[in-house]
Motif scaffolding. Sequence first.
Motif, short mmCIF file in Angstrom:
data_model
loop_
_atom_site.label_atom_id
_atom_site.label_comp_id
_atom_site.label_asym_id
_atom_site.label_seq_id
_atom_site.Cartn_x
_atom_site.Cartn_y
_atom_site.Cartn_z
N UNK A 107 0.84 -1.19 0.00
CA UNK A 107 0.00 0.00 0.00
C UNK A 107 0.88 1.24 0.00
N UNK A 108 0.29 2.33 -0.44
CA UNK A 108 0.91 3.64 -0.26
C UNK A 108 0.40 4.13 1.09
N UNK A 109 1.28 4.13 2.10
CA UNK A 109 0.85 4.43 3.46
C UNK A 109 0.59 5.92 3.66
N UNK A 110 1.28 6.77 2.90
CA UNK A 110 1.10 8.21 3.04
C UNK A 110 1.57 8.89 1.77
N UNK A 111 0.97 10.04 1.50
CA UNK A 111 1.37 10.87 0.37
C UNK A 111 1.11 12.32 0.73
N UNK A 112 2.11 13.17 0.53
CA UNK A 112 1.96 14.57 0.89
C UNK A 112 2.64 15.44 -0.15
N UNK A 113 2.06 16.60 -0.46
CA UNK A 113 2.69 17.51 -1.43
C UNK A 113 3.82 18.30 -0.79
N UNK A 114 4.75 18.74 -1.65
CA UNK A 114 5.82 19.63 -1.23
C UNK A 114 5.86 20.85 -2.13
N UNK A 115 6.98 21.56 -2.17
CA UNK A 115 7.07 22.74 -3.02
C UNK A 115 6.89 22.40 -4.50
N UNK A 116 6.20 23.28 -5.23
CA UNK A 116 6.02 23.03 -6.66
C UNK A 116 5.27 21.73 -6.89
N UNK A 117 5.87 20.88 -7.73
CA UNK A 117 5.23 19.58 -7.99
C UNK A 117 5.81 18.48 -7.12
N UNK A 118 6.57 18.83 -6.11
CA UNK A 118 7.21 17.85 -5.23
C UNK A 118 6.17 17.03 -4.48
N UNK A 119 6.43 15.73 -4.37
CA UNK A 119 5.57 14.86 -3.56
C UNK A 119 6.45 13.97 -2.69
N UNK A 120 5.91 13.62 -1.53
CA UNK A 120 6.56 12.71 -0.59
C UNK A 120 5.64 11.51 -0.40
N UNK A 121 6.19 10.31 -0.54
CA UNK A 121 5.42 9.08 -0.39
C UNK A 121 6.05 8.18 0.66
N UNK A 122 5.22 7.39 1.31
CA UNK A 122 5.68 6.32 2.19
C UNK A 122 5.04 5.03 1.71
N UNK A 123 5.86 4.02 1.44
CA UNK A 123 5.37 2.73 0.94
C UNK A 123 5.62 1.63 1.96
N UNK A 124 4.68 0.71 2.04
CA UNK A 124 4.79 -0.50 2.87
C UNK A 124 5.02 -1.66 1.91
N UNK A 165 8.14 -7.27 1.45
CA UNK A 165 9.30 -7.87 2.10
C UNK A 165 9.44 -7.47 3.56
N UNK A 166 8.58 -6.58 4.04
CA UNK A 166 8.61 -6.17 5.44
C UNK A 166 9.21 -4.81 5.67
N UNK A 167 9.90 -4.27 4.69
CA UNK A 167 10.53 -2.96 4.83
C UNK A 167 9.55 -1.85 4.45
N UNK A 168 9.88 -0.65 4.86
CA UNK A 168 9.16 0.54 4.40
C UNK A 168 10.14 1.42 3.65
N UNK A 169 9.58 2.28 2.79
CA UNK A 169 10.43 3.19 2.03
C UNK A 169 9.79 4.56 1.98
N UNK A 170 10.62 5.57 1.84
CA UNK A 170 10.15 6.93 1.64
C UNK A 170 10.70 7.43 0.31
N UNK A 171 9.86 8.15 -0.43
CA UNK A 171 10.25 8.69 -1.73
C UNK A 171 10.00 10.19 -1.73
N UNK A 172 10.96 10.95 -2.22
CA UNK A 172 10.79 12.37 -2.47
C UNK A 172 11.03 12.58 -3.96
N UNK A 173 10.03 13.12 -4.63
CA UNK A 173 10.05 13.24 -6.08
C UNK A 173 9.77 14.69 -6.47
#
Length: 295
Positions: free
Chosen positions: A190-207, A210-218
């Motif tokens: 699942x996408x556990x969280x998604x939030x906007x940042x400056x301009x078109x920037x987005x921040x995601x948290x993925x579950x 394999x048991x790990x979580x990841x954060x993405x800044x795009x």
Amino acid sequence: MRIGLLGTGPWADMAHAPALAGHDDLDFAGVWGRRPDAAEELAQRHGTRAYADLDALLADVEAVAVALPPAVQAGLAVRAARAGCHLLLDKPLASTVAQGRAVVEAVRTADVASVVFFTTRFQPETEAWITEQSSREDWFTARAQWLGAVFGGEDSPFADSPWRREKGALWDVGPHALSVLLPVLGDARRVAAAAPGPGDTVHLVLDHTGGASSTLTLSLTAPPAAAGAAVELRGRAGVTLLPETTQGPVPALRRAADALLAAAGGGRPHPCDAAFGLRVTEILAEAEGLLTGRE
């Protein structure tokens, strides 16, 4: 294998056309575009023929490479698959899940090969790193940053791209980050969280499965001095970073063409086939839904 190119924009000119023209095992048979004059110009620059009729091109080739906006690519990929053409596609596969599913169904029904060009997956250094890290099962967390300056001050040929203006970094550079994280950490449950940042920037948290979580800044609106891509994995073995690559997109595209040739020749489907492209599209759509309040 005779291959045609669909698209005449900057990416087709700087990456696809030279990669196809310089590949020893491909016959770059021609190019078609929505602007016939641009197709003529691109064909002349790369020593091939311009086609005014798409169906005529599809009838003359065994495969097509597509360098078009995702919504346009999806419809033409279905059309090309139904004509019996193998597909070398760009990311993202489509701009909606329904479009992506239509491509996968057309590929399956026509029994043609497909490869989606996620650049990082076809560069030797990063491909080897991804393969090595995916063999481990004890990753705890990951952090991916994919920051472009397309809208942030650089003179980019993609700054006026309508689909990038509409879909932003989530759909443009998000596929790159996902193409690295998913084979290493497993599918995103699942996408556990998604939030906007400056301009078109987005921040995601993925579950991840394999048991790990990841954060993405795009982002495509990063200041030029802040632009760049980085992936960091942390687990029991310590910390590892995605290596830098020494190759540009043209050699990577030739390696993607190699993968298509292998799959079309009866080999196993490449991990970056249309089905994987669809999964990436599903995750992007889920994140977009969270950002726009649809979920």
